[in-house]
Scaffold this active site. Structure first.
Site, PDB file in Angstrom:
ATOM      1  N   LYS A 258       9.921  -0.065  -3.424  1.00 62.12           N
ATOM      2  CA  LYS A 258      10.027   1.256  -4.059  1.00 62.12           C
ATOM      3  C   LYS A 258      11.464   1.477  -4.511  1.00 62.12           C
ATOM      4  O   LYS A 258      12.399   1.152  -3.775  1.00 62.12           O
ATOM      5  CB  LYS A 258       9.587   2.324  -3.056  1.00 62.12           C
ATOM      6  CG  LYS A 258       9.482   3.737  -3.629  1.00 62.12           C
ATOM      7  CD  LYS A 258       8.962   4.712  -2.563  1.00 62.12           C
ATOM      8  CE  LYS A 258       8.825   6.123  -3.093  1.00 62.12           C
ATOM      9  NZ  LYS A 258       8.310   7.058  -2.057  1.00 62.12           N
TER      10      LYS A 258
ATOM     11  N   SER B  55       4.448   9.898  -3.464  1.00 64.68           N
ATOM     12  CA  SER B  55       5.387   9.447  -4.460  1.00 64.68           C
ATOM     13  C   SER B  55       5.469   7.922  -4.588  1.00 64.68           C
ATOM     14  O   SER B  55       6.013   7.420  -5.575  1.00 64.68           O
ATOM     15  CB  SER B  55       6.777   9.993  -4.118  1.00 64.68           C
ATOM     16  OG  SER B  55       7.237   9.443  -2.897  1.00 64.68           O
TER      17      SER B  55
ATOM     18  N   SER C 180       3.755  10.316   1.313  1.00 67.91           N
ATOM     19  CA  SER C 180       4.009   9.504   0.121  1.00 67.91           C
ATOM     20  C   SER C 180       3.654   8.025   0.234  1.00 67.91           C
ATOM     21  O   SER C 180       3.678   7.306  -0.762  1.00 67.91           O
ATOM     22  CB  SER C 180       5.481   9.629  -0.290  1.00 67.91           C
ATOM     23  OG  SER C 180       5.699  10.855  -0.939  1.00 67.91           O
TER      24      SER C 180
END
Lengths: 478, 479
Positions: A78, A153, A177
């Site tokens: 990420k 997210s 997330s």
């Protein structure tokens, strides 16, 4: 080689057997990205050259006699976790051009284990969002329906794993997330207990809530990856010296004899009936596998969203202050004063949702409002923590839905932030209480959209939820 | 005009003597190239986290114990939010809700006698970076960013610039004694902010205060306070109103200038620092640190008077700087009993004179306590005379070594043997008939001249006391 169903454990076995090399495996991942990412938009950047060099090094190490579960395995990261030499934009214009001068502890640990850093995945800007639509750069699509969001997210990581563009990925979870996009995309996502994994080098959203965790195709892969990530870190004072168990060994044991709690507040109204039907079917499967199912109560659940959006925004308002254009990142052209430098650099560099949360957080900490908002939120947070402590006196794990709905259409929720915030209702309590949680696929809607169930465990009880999740997953496959 | 009372309180920032910064492993060496002692943590890079420097906690607790504070068993850190280029994270990690030390105080000497100045609390925080302004731009040097700072906040117990100065000096002495800080003002180790207000005599409530920043020298503190008192008194005399504000001392102009008023005061939005767990201190830990504390200067003065029989004045001068007192005590312990006052005399005249001439501290000189002790013994045993000893002390101060070795090597031992000395006396009297005449005529000072001549003939090695006796005897016989 088709990597779309390839797991860490399978790949490691093939690497050991020399069916393929890490270079070939890495090339296969790069090929998959080339082929699919124009549709999925899962990645923000790909480091093909660097990845192949790391793969070569891993192959050389293996030839020299080294082995390891992650040696030569490509993992997507990420885009808010620092990997030395790679960009780390946090999906924000504010950090365009920033190159990480250092490895996060998790990156260093994976590097040590021989992981190949192939690319960096899309996300909501600074992890603020639940759909990955808040990325400043692109909208990631759900691999099961390209008109729908992958969740967020960590939507890029989830889409990459579920869409066959990665073997496994790292995500971060501040209020769901990791778990929610895992549910939306149909992969496994584990949020470790607060302090289980170092946050050093992971761009902070809300310091008392953030955790890094694995996003994988199987529960076993999650255990393998967590094994490499977990443990006390001298660079992160919030990682206590709690021994790291053998998570793979913890997988065995089955559901028989486990006590699984159903918090009644998570089963009343609100959630989509197709989602609830999948979750109830999972509960039945667990019971059939020998788990004892009990109802429990978490009476302060209804306050969790309010508490979360006070605590998280307050911490974020301070954490994001450093993006000021002075030392790195976006700086406005020709500022007239220091104030101008700050105001314009941030106005230009930060997105709407990020600004909204900074303003909220600044407000709740302001002189005269602190006690009414932040102070009170901390007290309610303690009550939420106590609710869980009470529940875990009688249960090994809690089973709940991950999100009230399956993946929604792109653009459907992004004009209504409050609606978006309410989608976090089942995931934020675990962050507020510092618990661990895992999202495991448990079915599909009629439209073919994946649905996940959530297993919550006590702090540092990853072993329990991995065991239950593994048993459930194996039962479904059998 | 009625009489006005002055109220002063100080916030003293003290740089702690740690090897590394407050929250990272960067070095604290002073005077390095800008931005060389930096890392992702002190530069506020994305994802960097602070890690507590336990040594800084220890030194703050030791300071608190020296100053009679209560030590918090559980202490927490807070974020103080403000945007400024000198603060890399745009918040400072400090302590607001639960500082490490509470209460305590310092006793200062005033013309009216000793006075207790209470301390409100001591907290630990990180220093900001240094901003350098150039013609067309400004630069930020982050070498200093993250330096451990202890802030000692006094109660408003001070009532004059003299008292404020005495307080800071007393603090400095104690902290240097405890070894927690060098308190080097030139290097910015010790900085003060001052709160000051005036009120008419008889009024209970304190007047509106102004806070003054940027005083980096003792002189500056004094001058800024004098200026600000005069400014406030002049304002009220004019019928004006003092506004609550932060002012900045401008040393070049010799005045304070308004920085920001209360309306423009920062809202720092303090909240608990989530990246640091609270500091929990077990009573055994506090006790272990307490055992490391040195004596307070005042206690040491009293003990040295009692133990070595030196005058209060001497003890005061010696105890003023810990290393001087350490040197003195080490020397005196190597001497025969009863020589305390002699050692003190030597230290306070010869050694301190050399220190002030060279501008060095005692630890920077090659002179050792053992050498000074031996020198004192050599004089006391009349092996060498005073003038020889003085010359030797200068040499030892500069080059080190032991006086006994030098005396033996150069044959500096004094001549007390009457036979040899009488020869010199004869010689002197024979060569100075005029002086003998003068002596007979009643000019007794002439004897002193003759003693000097004998010393010269002995190349300075004669025992002057013995020579005096011999000259007096000889002159008496001649009379």
């Amino acid at each position: 080689m088709d990597i779309s169903t390839l797991t860490i454990c399978d790949a490691a076995a093939e690497l050991r057997k020399k069916t393929f090399s890490s270079v070939e495996l890495t090339q296969a991942v790069l090929d998959a990205i080339n082929k699919k990412d124009a549709d999925l938009n899962a990645y923000l950047s790909v480091d093909a050259e660097g990845a192949l060099l790391q793969a070569e090094a891993a192959d050389a190490a293996r030839s020299a006699g080294r082995d390891g579960d992650l040696l030569g395995i490509p993992v997507a990261v990420k885009d808010l976790i620092n990997v030395a030499g790679q960009p780390c934009t946090c999906a924000s214009k504010q950090l365009v051009g920033y190159v990480s001068p250092y490895d996060a502890t998790v990156s260093a640990k994976l590097r040590q284990a021989g992981v190949v850093f192939a690319g960096r995945t899309n996300m909501d800007e600074f992890a603020m969002g639940s759909s990955t639509e808040n990325s400043a750069f692109k909208v990631t699509r759900n691999p099961h329906d390209l008109t729908r969001v992958p969740g967020g997210s960590s939507g890029g990581s989830a889409a990459a794993v579920a869409g066959g563009e990665a073997i496994a990925a790292l995500g971060t979870d501040t209020g769901g997330s990791i778990r929610q996009p895992a549910s939306f995309c149909g992969c496994v996502g584990l949020k470790p207990s607060y302090g289980r994994v170092s946050r050093y080098g992971v761009t902070a959203f809300a310091s008392s809530l953030d955790q890094v965790g694995p996003m994988t195709k199987t529960v076993e892969d999650a255990a393998v990856l967590l094994q490499a990530l977990a443990g006390r870190d001298a660079h992160d004072g919030t990682t206590p010296d709690v021994p790291v168990p053998d998570y793979r060994a913890a997988l065995r044991g089955g559901l028989k004899g486990m006590k699984i709690g159903l918090p009644k507040e998570y089963y009343i109204g609100g959630a989509d009936h197709e989602v609830m039907a999948c979750v109830r079917k999972a509960v039945d499967a667990c019971a059939a596998a020998g788990a004892e199912i009990v109802e429990v109560s978490l009476p302060h659940t209804e306050y969790a969203i309010a508490v979360y959006y006070i605590v998280a925004t307050a911490e974020a308002s301070a954490n994001l202050a450093r993006f000021d254009g002075v030392r790195y990142g976006h700086r406005t052209a020709n500022p007239g004063s220091v104030f101008d430098l700050y105001a314009k650099s941030r106005a230009e560099g930060l997105g709407t949702e990020v600004k909204r949360r900074i303003i909220l957080g600044t407000y709740v900490l302001s002189s005269g409002y602190y006690d009414a908002y932040y102070g009170r939120a901390q007290k309610v947070r303690t009550l939420i923590r106590k609710d869980f402590a009470e529940a875990f006196k009688t249960c090994d794990a809690l089973l709940t839905p991950v999100a009230p709905t399956a993946a929604y259409r792109i653009g459907e929720a992004c004009d209504d932030p409050l609606k978006m915030y309410l989608g976090d209702i089942f995931t934020v309590p675990a962050n507020l209480a510092g618990l661990c949680g895992i999202s495991v696929p448990c079915g599909q809607t009629a439209a073919g959209l994946p649905v996940g169930m959530q297993l919550l465990g006590p702090a540092f009880g990853e072993g329990s939820i991995l065991r239950a999740a593994y048993a459930y997953e194996q039962g479904v496959r059998a | 005009m009625s009489k006005y009372l002055i109220t002063i309180g100080l916030e003293t920032h003290v740089q702690l003597k740690t090897n590394t910064k407050m929250f990272c492993g960067c070095s604290l060496k002073f005077g390095e190239e800008p931005n060389t002692n930096v890392c992702p943590v002190c530069l506020g890079y994305p994802g960097a986290l602070p890690v507590m420097n336990r040594e800084a906690v220890k030194l703050t607790v030791m300071s608190g114990l020296m100053l009679g504070c209560e030590i918090s068993r559980l202490s927490t850190f807070d974020r103080k939010n403000y945007f400024y280029p000198d603060m890399s994270k745009d918040y400072q990690i400090s302590q607001q809700a639960r500082p490490l030390c509470l209460g305590g105080g310092v006793t200062i000497q005033t013309p009216a006698g000793p006075k207790r100045v209470r301390i409100n609390h001591i907290h630990l925080e990180e220093d900001a970076a240094k901003i350098n302004h150039y013609a067309r731009f400004s630069g930020v040097d982050f070498n200093r960013c993250g330096t451990p700072l202890m802030e000692i906040v006094s109660e408003p117990d001070l009532s004059s610039p003299d008292e404020a100065l005495a307080y800071v000096q007393a603090l400095k002495q104690i902290l240097v004694y405890a070894g927690v800080s060098d308190c080097n003002l030139e290097e910015g180790n010790l900085r003060c902010d001052v709160n000051i207000s005036v009120r008419p005599e008889g009024q209970e409530q304190l007047g509106t205060r102004a806070e003054i920043k940027n005083m980096n020298t003792f002189k500056g503190i004094y001058a800024a306070l004098e200026y600000e008192i005069a400014r406030q008194l002049a304002t009220v005399a004019r019928g004006g109103v003092i506004v609550q504000e932060t002012r900045r001392w401008e040393p070049d102009l010799g005045e304070t200038q308004s920085m920001r008023s209360k309306e423009n005061a920062h809202d720092y939005r303090y909240f608990p620092e989530p990246d640091l767990v609270p500091v929990a201190l077990a009573s055994e830990q506090i006790a272990a640190w307490k055992a490391l504390l040195p004596e307070l200067p005042s206690a040491r003065r009293e003990r040295m008077v009692a133990e070595y029989g030196i005058p209060e004045y001497d003890a005061g001068v010696l105890a003023d700087a810990k290393e001087n007192a350490d040197f003195f005590e080490a020397a005196v312990r190597l001497c025969s009993p009863g020589l305390g006052k002699t050692v003190s005399n030597w230290f306070m005249t010869e050694v301190m004179r050399q220190l002030s001439v060279t501008g060095k501290t005692i630890s920077e000189c090659p002179l050792t306590p053992a050498a000074l002790a031996e020198l004192v013994e050599l004089v006391d045993k009349r092996v060498i005379n005073g003038p020889t000893a003085k010359e030797l002390s200068a040499e030892l101060f500069e080059n080190g070594g032991m006086p006994g070795v030098l005396v033996a090597k150069r044959g500096l031992g004094q001549v007390s043997d009457s036979g040899a000395l009488e020869g010199f006396v004869e010689q002197a009297i024979a060569a100075n008939a005029k002086s003998v005449e003068d002596y007979r005529a009643g000019k007794k000072a002439a004897a002193g001249f003759l003693v000097g001549q004998v010393m010269k003939l002995s190349k300075g090695k004669a025992d002057p006391q013995r020579v005096g006796i011999l000259v007096a005897e000889k002159l008496a016989r001649l009379a």
